[in-house]
Design a protein around this motif. Sequence first.
Motif, PDB file in Angstrom:
ATOM      1  N   GLN A  40      41.781 -39.813 -19.796  1.00  0.00           N
ATOM      2  CA  GLN A  40      42.162 -40.086 -18.879  1.00  0.00           C
ATOM      3  C   GLN A  40      41.217 -39.303 -18.004  1.00  0.00           C
ATOM      4  OE1 GLN A  40      45.867 -39.835 -17.446  1.00  0.00           O
ATOM      5  NE2 GLN A  40      43.672 -39.216 -16.254  1.00  0.00           N
ATOM      6  N   SER A  41      40.075 -38.168 -18.431  1.00  0.00           N
ATOM      7  CA  SER A  41      38.718 -38.157 -18.607  1.00  0.00           C
ATOM      8  C   SER A  41      37.857 -39.088 -17.639  1.00  0.00           C
ATOM      9  CB  SER A  41      37.868 -37.216 -18.725  1.00  0.00           C
ATOM     10  OG  SER A  41      37.279 -37.130 -19.920  1.00  0.00           O
ATOM     11  N   ALA A  42      38.136 -40.647 -18.387  1.00  0.00           N
ATOM     12  CA  ALA A  42      36.761 -41.202 -18.184  1.00  0.00           C
ATOM     13  C   ALA A  42      37.734 -42.428 -16.832  1.00  0.00           C
ATOM     14  CB  ALA A  42      37.192 -42.764 -19.647  1.00  0.00           C
TER      15      ALA A  42
ATOM     16  N   GLU B 193      43.932 -46.254 -24.970  1.00  0.00           N
ATOM     17  CA  GLU B 193      44.362 -45.918 -24.023  1.00  0.00           C
ATOM     18  C   GLU B 193      43.352 -46.507 -23.312  1.00  0.00           C
ATOM     19  OE1 GLU B 193      47.359 -45.104 -27.608  1.00  0.00           O
ATOM     20  OE2 GLU B 193      44.956 -45.013 -27.475  1.00  0.00           O
ATOM     21  N   GLN B 194      41.943 -45.889 -23.579  1.00  0.00           N
ATOM     22  CA  GLN B 194      41.262 -46.031 -22.791  1.00  0.00           C
ATOM     23  C   GLN B 194      40.698 -47.031 -22.330  1.00  0.00           C
ATOM     24  OE1 GLN B 194      36.435 -45.032 -23.710  1.00  0.00           O
ATOM     25  NE2 GLN B 194      37.254 -42.977 -22.454  1.00  0.00           N
ATOM     26  N   LEU B 195      40.732 -47.758 -22.680  1.00  0.00           N
ATOM     27  CA  LEU B 195      40.647 -49.583 -22.178  1.00  0.00           C
ATOM     28  C   LEU B 195      41.170 -50.010 -21.753  1.00  0.00           C
ATOM     29  CD1 LEU B 195      39.873 -51.677 -25.415  1.00  0.00           C
ATOM     30  CD2 LEU B 195      38.259 -50.734 -23.485  1.00  0.00           C
ATOM     31  N   ALA B 196      43.077 -49.435 -21.579  1.00  0.00           N
ATOM     32  CA  ALA B 196      43.826 -49.042 -20.592  1.00  0.00           C
ATOM     33  C   ALA B 196      43.484 -48.736 -19.450  1.00  0.00           C
ATOM     34  CB  ALA B 196      45.573 -49.689 -21.378  1.00  0.00           C
ATOM     35  N   ALA B 197      43.616 -47.530 -19.457  1.00  0.00           N
ATOM     36  CA  ALA B 197      42.857 -47.025 -18.269  1.00  0.00           C
ATOM     37  C   ALA B 197      42.026 -47.285 -17.227  1.00  0.00           C
ATOM     38  CB  ALA B 197      43.147 -45.903 -18.555  1.00  0.00           C
ATOM     39  N   LEU B 198      41.166 -47.995 -17.732  1.00  0.00           N
ATOM     40  CA  LEU B 198      39.488 -48.705 -17.049  1.00  0.00           C
ATOM     41  C   LEU B 198      40.568 -49.719 -16.496  1.00  0.00           C
ATOM     42  CD1 LEU B 198      36.979 -47.855 -19.757  1.00  0.00           C
ATOM     43  CD2 LEU B 198      37.481 -46.499 -17.179  1.00  0.00           C
ATOM     44  N   GLY B 199      41.106 -50.567 -17.215  1.00  0.00           N
ATOM     45  CA  GLY B 199      41.824 -51.960 -16.767  1.00  0.00           C
ATOM     46  C   GLY B 199      42.588 -51.546 -16.216  1.00  0.00           C
TER      47      GLY B 199
END
Length: 434
Positions: free
Chosen positions: A178-180, A212-218
Motif C-alpha cells: 500500500q505505501s509503495a 501484492e506489491q507487484l500487483a499494486a504497482l501494476g
Amino acid sequence: MAGKVTILLGQVVQFQDDPFAGPPEGAVRHDRRGAVAVAGGKILASGPADTVLATHPDARRIDHGDGLILPGFVDAHAHYPQTAMIASWGKRLIDWLNTYTFPEEMKFGDPAYAAEIAARYLDLLLANGTTTVASFCTIHPESVEALFQAAEARGMCVAAGKTCMDRNAPGGLRDTAQSAYDDSKALLTRWHGRGRAAYVITPRFSPTSSPEQLAALGALWAEHPDCLMQTHLSEQHEEIAWVRELFPEAQDYLDTYESHGLLGPGGLYGHAIHLEAREIDRLREVDASLIHCPTSNTFIGSGLFATMDHCRAGQRVGLATDTGGGSSFSMLRTMAAAYEVGQLRGTALHPAQLLWLATEGSARALRMDDRLGTLAPGSDADLVVLDLAATPAIAQRHAQAHDIWEAVFPTIMMGDDRSVAATYVQGRQVGGQT
C-alpha cells in the motif's frame, strides 16, 4: 522559436536510419565542417556549416574546431544513490546488494544527504557528456524529491522513481504494497511532466517485491500508462533460481512481472542477459525495452548481453552505466564495454552502432526520441562535443585515422571526461573542458 540563435561549429554526425537495420555507415551523415543552430532550448537546424550559417547569418557562433558534435548521451538505467559506493570490491549480485548497496541506500531518508549525492551525481554526468538519465532512487520519497529538484535546477531531463521493496531487504529499506502505491502515486502526481521530469514506476526486482506489491504497482501503471516502468530482469543465474523459488507458479522470470501487470510498452528491463525463448518473444511482441549495462555485467560477473541479436531483431535496446554496479559514470567507457562484450559474443559492434545506442537508441528505449537523442529540428538542444584527440594516447592513434570511424573509435575505447570538450543542456553550456 524565441531567443537569440547560437550556432555551434564542428564536425557533426547525425543518424538518418537505425545502424543495425543495414550497413552502419549508410545510416549516418557526417559533415566534416558542420553546424548545429539552437535557440530557445531547441535545435533549429543541423548540417553543413555553410548552409546553416547562411540561414542564420546574424547568429552568435561558438567554434569547436574539429570537435565532434553529437546529441547528449542518454543513460537508460542507473542508481544515483549508489554514487558514493561505486567500484566496491569483490561480490556478486545478491552479496553485493547486502554488503554495499543496502547500507548506503539506508542513508537517503536524510533529505540533506540525498540532496548532496543527487547534486554530485548529476554534475558527474554532465562532466561526462550525459544529459539525460533514467535512475532508480531508494524507498524514501526524499530521495526522489532530491533528484528531481537537482535536475530541475540544472534544466536536465531526468526519469526516476521511488524504488519499491517490501521483502528480502533490511527493515529500514522495506515499504508495503500500500505505501509503495501511495508514495509512488503522490510523487508521480507531483513530478511527472513538471518541466523535464518524468516519473518512472519502480519495483526493484521480483525477489524484493511480494506478489501484492507487484500487483499494486501494476495497477498504478495501468492508471498512468504514459509513465515508464523500470525494473531488473535475468541478470544472474543465482537470481533466476531465487525467482523460481519465490514464484513457483510462474512460467519464467518475465512472467512474475507480466502476471502482475508489469509488462508492456514503456517497460524498461535492465540487464536481460539470460532470457528464455518465450521471454524474448514476449518482450519483442509488447515492444518493451531491454537495457544493456555492460560495465556492470562484467564488473559483477553477470554475463554477456546479446546486443546484436536483439537490435537486429527490432527489439528496443538502450545503453546504460548502471552506476554503482557499473564501474564508470562515462557513457564512453560504457560504449567501450559494450564493444568488448560484443567481441566476446563474436559480434563486433561498429562505432556508429555504439554512438547510436548511447544517444538515439537509448532515447528510443525511453520513448523520448521525439525530443531527445537526435539533432533533428525541434529536438531539445542537449548536446555533447567530443575532443577526438584529448590525450596523447588517443591523439597518436587519431592522427592515423582515414575516416570518421577510425577517428572516433579511439575516443570510444580510451576516452573519459577529458574527452568531453563541452556539454550543453537546452542550448546552455553546463560542463566540459571549454
